[in-house]
Structure formats: C-alpha cells, structure tokens
Design an enzyme around this catalytic site. Structure first.
Site, PDB file in Angstrom:
ATOM      1  N   HIS A 197      -2.109  -0.856   2.028  1.00  0.00           N
ATOM      2  CA  HIS A 197      -1.399  -0.564   0.775  1.00  0.00           C
ATOM      3  C   HIS A 197      -2.225   0.376  -0.095  1.00  0.00           C
ATOM      4  CE1 HIS A 197       1.205  -1.613  -2.689  1.00  0.00           C
ATOM      5  NE2 HIS A 197       2.023  -2.111  -1.780  1.00  0.00           N
ATOM      6  N   GLU A 248       1.262   2.021   4.911  1.00  0.00           N
ATOM      7  CA  GLU A 248       1.867   0.721   4.664  1.00  0.00           C
ATOM      8  C   GLU A 248       3.393   0.796   4.682  1.00  0.00           C
ATOM      9  OE1 GLU A 248       3.755  -2.145   1.894  1.00  0.00           O
ATOM     10  OE2 GLU A 248       3.316  -0.040   1.469  1.00  0.00           O
TER      11      GLU A 248
END
Length: 347
Positions: A311, A14
């Site tokens: 993430h 991410e």
C-alpha cells in the site's frame, strides 16, 4: 478528451482504492488531469464502489473538477481539476464505506487553499479496511498541526461496520507552506491507552478484550478503558491501543466480527503492538502511508518505519507520477526502513 493527462495504472502494486484517492488529491493540488484504468481490477468486486464515488464527487466539488467514468463499477476514470475552493462542504457515503477515506481525498488540497474550510462527513468511522476516526484524531492530525496546519476534528456519532451511519466534522485553517518534520527516533514509551468499545453488544466482550490486552502487553490497569456507545446506528466492537512515546504517538486497532472470539481479536491486536514495539521505529505501517503526501507538500521530511507495505509503495508510485519531489526508501537493519521525501543527504 483532456490534454496533458497523467496516466495511472489502477492495477499496479496494491491495486486498491488508495490509487484513486491519492490521484484525486494530487490532481487538485498540482492542477494536472489524470486517467486511471483497471480500477481495483484484481478485487472481488472490481471497479468503483460507493465510497470511491463519494471521494470522486467530493474532489470534483471542492476543485471544480470535470469527470468522466464516475459510475458504480467503472474500471476507468478521467479527472480534470478546476479551481480549488475553500468553504463548507457536506458529503455522505450512504453505506458503511469509510468516510475517513473520503476526508483523506480532499484534506490535503484544502490544506493549501487560501481560506478556512469546514467538512461534514457521514458514513463509516470505524471500518476494518480504513483508518478509524481515532487514528486521525490522535495520531495523524496532531502531526499535521506540527507541520503548521490548524486542523481539528470532532466525532459526532460513530459509525461501525457494517451499519455505518457515523458522522464527524473537520475544520481546516490552511497553510500555504507546510513545515518539514522528521520522525527518526521513538524515544521512551511513556504510557499505553487500551480502549475496548462496544455498541449494542454485551459489555462482557469488551471486558474479555481488555483482559487479554492486559495479560499479553503487561499493561497497568489504569491504562484500560471500557466504553459503551449508545448513539450508533448499529452494533459494533472496536479495540484500540494507543502508544504515547517521547517523539511519536501511534495507534493500532482491532475489530470484532461475528464468529470471532474477543480473545482472538485482542490477541491479534497485541501481536501488532508487540511487533511495532520490537522494531524500535517511531512510525507504524499505516502512519507511514499517511505521511507521504503531506511531506511531499512540505518539500521534505523523513521517518523510520517497518518494512513498507505494498500500500505504501503504491502510494509512492502515485506521488512520483504527479510530483518531481524524490521519495527514497532505504532498508535498515532488523526489517526496518528509512523513507526520505525530498533531497537525500549523502552519507
């Protein structure tokens, strides 16, 4: 230079500020130094921003750390932890940057200290790029309490993006060993709470958001709440849907912005809620990310969630760089996943 340094690629996965925050937290907990390079290299404004610097300084203060590269815009950072200390601390982001993300950096290290800590934070509390205070208070901190940590939070003044200026307090009574928790079933949904909150904006905006949620989610009117905030530093609008189920509580958030109709804000939020409900899992995508480090500290835990976000997977990679605790991600039917921290039982 520091010795025996964990090397972290800040552009992996991410590639955001979570890499810095998780590395700082795990460094303080394990005593391992780290160097991170290419910090936020693919972002529009690469390098450290003010909220990241506040997190670095907070980590250095609570952990007696030594830092190289702690400057605005810096693309690399080296951190050597010292002695972790409980106590009373105050940190100010100074902008609408998220104060909740600064807390995320130092919370888990202070959980495993030997004494009570009291943290006062100022900055953004309701920011579209971070978990809002309500998520911490209603979803995440209750799970930490279930794991054996007495942690309480109090919102003193909300800080909406872009003005910021929010303030809250967190008190932590630590636990040397967290308890395992497993969130594998949601159970029956008991109720929804939909809150539309406005600060220095027309009340009608919140009314339209609640009407949209009532229609799209088929909500009971008793579950709708309109709040007008009078002590914030600037205008703001946030709308939240809390889902209280038998085994889990989740919360999803939408943020008003200039040029975006109230119906669109609430409609997009309703779509998130419906996706979560349709998945059948107890843990949504944001909570999945938050649970990883405390479960790693406990030594074991598991949960079912939707397909892990980039993430979440990046956070797993950072945990693996600091800890030997295994983290297993298994795909399950209908776009869901089971994440297990610790030893995976053979089926």
């Amino acid at each position: 230079m520091f010795q025996d340094v964990v090397e972290i690629d800040g552009a992996m996965g991410e590639g955001g500020g979570q890499i810095i925050r998780s590395s700082l937290a795990l460094s303080l907990i394990t005593g391992k130094a780290f160097t991170v390079t290419s910090i936020r290299a693919r972002r529009k404004k690469p390098g450290l921003l003010r909220q990241h610097l506040t997190a670095v300084k907070a980590a250095a203060e609570v952990g007696g750390g030594k830092v190289e590269g702690a400057e605005l815009g810096s693309l690399s950072l080296t951190f050597q932890p010292g002695t972790l200390r409980s106590g009373s601390y105050r940190f100010e982001v100074g902008t609408a940057g998220s104060a909740t993300l600064v807390l995320q950096t130092i919370l888990h290290p202070l959980v495993v200290t030997s004494g009570r800590s009291e943290i006062h934070l100022e900055g953004g509390t309701h920011n579209p790029f971070a978990p809002p205070f309500d998520f911490l208070d209603r979803v995440f901190l209750p799970l930490l309490r279930e794991m054996g940590v007495n942690v309480q939070a109090e919102l003193e003044r909300p800080g909406f993006y872009p003005a910021g200026g929010g303030r809250f307090k967190v008190v932590i009574d630590p636990s040397r060993q967290l308890s395992e928790v497993d969130l594998l079933e949601r159970g029956e949904v008991h109720r929804f709470i939909a809150v539309a909150r406005v600060s220095n904006l027309p009340r009608r905006i919140a009314e339209r958001e609640l009407a949209t949620l009532e229609n799209k989610l088929d909500l009971n009117r008793d579950w709708l709440e309109l709040e007008e905030v009078h002590n914030a530093a600037g205008p703001g609008n946030v709308v939240l849907v809390e889902i209280d189920s038998e085994h889990a509580t989740e919360l999803f958030t939408g943020f008003g912005q200039r040029g975006k109709r109230a119906e669109q804000v609430a409609g997009e939020l309703a779509s998130e809620v419906l996706h979560y409900l349709g998945s059948g899992v107890p843990v949504g995508p944001y909570l999945a990310d938050q649970l990883l480090i405390p479960m790693a500290l406990a030594g074991r835990g598991s949960f079912r969630t939707t397909t892990p976000t980039s993430h979440c997977l990046t956070n797993i990679a950072v945990i693996r760089a600091f800890l030997d605790t295994p983290v297993d991600v298994r795909d399950e039917p209908n776009g869901t996943s089971r994440i297990t921290v610790g030893t995976v039982e053979q089926e």
